[in-house]
Design an enzyme around this catalytic site. Structure first.
Site, PDB file in Angstrom:
ATOM      1  CE  LYS A   1      73.344  45.841  15.898  1.00 58.80           C
ATOM      2  NZ  LYS A   1      74.121  44.740  16.433  1.00 58.80           N
TER       3      LYS A   1
ATOM      4  CE  LYS B   1      72.745  36.721  13.865  1.00 57.71           C
ATOM      5  NZ  LYS B   1      72.824  37.751  14.948  1.00 57.71           N
TER       6      LYS B   1
END
Length: 290
Positions: A169, A238
């Site tokens: 991911k 992030k």
């Protein structure tokens, strides 16, 4: 099946609603209780604390970052109180290192842990068309596959090591932010030559780069429309930090990620962190004043 769902942001709301539509009993919890109200109206039960949402057959969680999940599950001592049989499906984009820690801690408690981050924005989640990247114990994956079928168009099995799904991911998210960065730079280039950025985006998304990333984020860049945000720039920052941490673990250099990180940091510092990732185009405008 009795299902728990923790973390009801835009993605969580959409995913939980589709699980509920599948006819399952759903217990929901969110740090801000108001977020549970739409699902309660659809028939879910609101949990008064996270422990109630884990007192189920399968618990899904999707928190914003490592810190939020660690606070709810580990720092609180909740995981130490849980016992199997229970499957915890963590759909959040978290660090590879934290994923390994979670898998180890769950195994020690006799709980099956599955990492299942997804590809797709909230509208894709609402349409139950997510791509689910899933890794964990084989028998646990088989148990939850019917639930994955309710929320996604395809499940991509990635083996029994949970953190593999997170590594995959993060690599995918890196390519997304890199593509948005490329469109942002190219859009500034064509506008400086007297062309319209929306015409450029229309060209590339209908010819050499079709697909949701160039068409979706490119469309936002062409229109200079960054709100409401489907994927906030601060969350992009992030994720790039997690990408760089994963790269450091295996001694991989990622200079493009370093550049994109600097631009995302610039967006946050200019008060644009809550805007869509497409706001990278404004960063490029600042870097290239007329």
């Amino acid at each position: 099946m009795k299902i728990g769902f923790l973390g009801l942001g835009n993605m969580g709301q959409a995913i939980a609603a589709n699980l509920l539509k599948g006819g399952h009993e759903l217990v929901v919890w969110n740090r801000s209780p108001k977020a549970t109200e739409p699902l309660v109206e659809l028939g879910a039960k609101a949990a008064s604390d996270p422990a109630q949402a884990f007192a189920v057959d399968v618990a899904f969680s999707i928190f914003a970052d490592d810190k939020a999940l660690r606070s709810v599950l580990l720092d609180s001592g909740l995981l130490d109180q849980l016992k199997g049989p229970l499957v915890h499906v963590n759909m959040a984009t978290i660090s590879v290192e934290f994923a390994d820690e979670l898998a180890e801690r769950h195994t020690a408690q006799g709980i099956d842990y599955i990492a299942a981050p997804v590809l797709g924005r909230p509208n894709v989640a609402a349409a139950a068309q997510l791509n689910i990247l899933a890794a964990g114990p084989e028998q646990a994956l088989a148990r939850v596959q019917p639930l994955f079928d309710l929320i996604g168009r395809k499940t991509w099995p990635l083996g029994d090591k949970a953190s593999a799904a997170n590594a995959m991911k993060l690599a995918a998210n890196f390519m997304i932010v890199s593509a948005v960065q490329a469109v942002s730079e190219a859009a500034v280039l064509v506008t400086r030559h007297g062309l319209e950025s929306k015409d450029f985006v229309d060209l590339i998304s209908n010819t050499i780069f079709p697909g949701p990333v160039y068409a979706g984020y490119g469309g936002l860049i062409g229109e200079r429309r960054y709100e409401p945000a489907a994927f906030k720039a601060v969350l992009g920052l992030k994720d790039v930090d997690l990408v760089l941490a994963a790269a450091k673990q295996v001694s991989v250099e990622m200079p493009t990620a370093e550049r994109v990180r600097a631009n995302l940091q610039d967006a946050v510092e200019h008060g644009q962190g809550e805007m869509d990732l497409a706001v990278l185009a404004e960063v490029e405008e600042r870097r290239n004043p007329r």
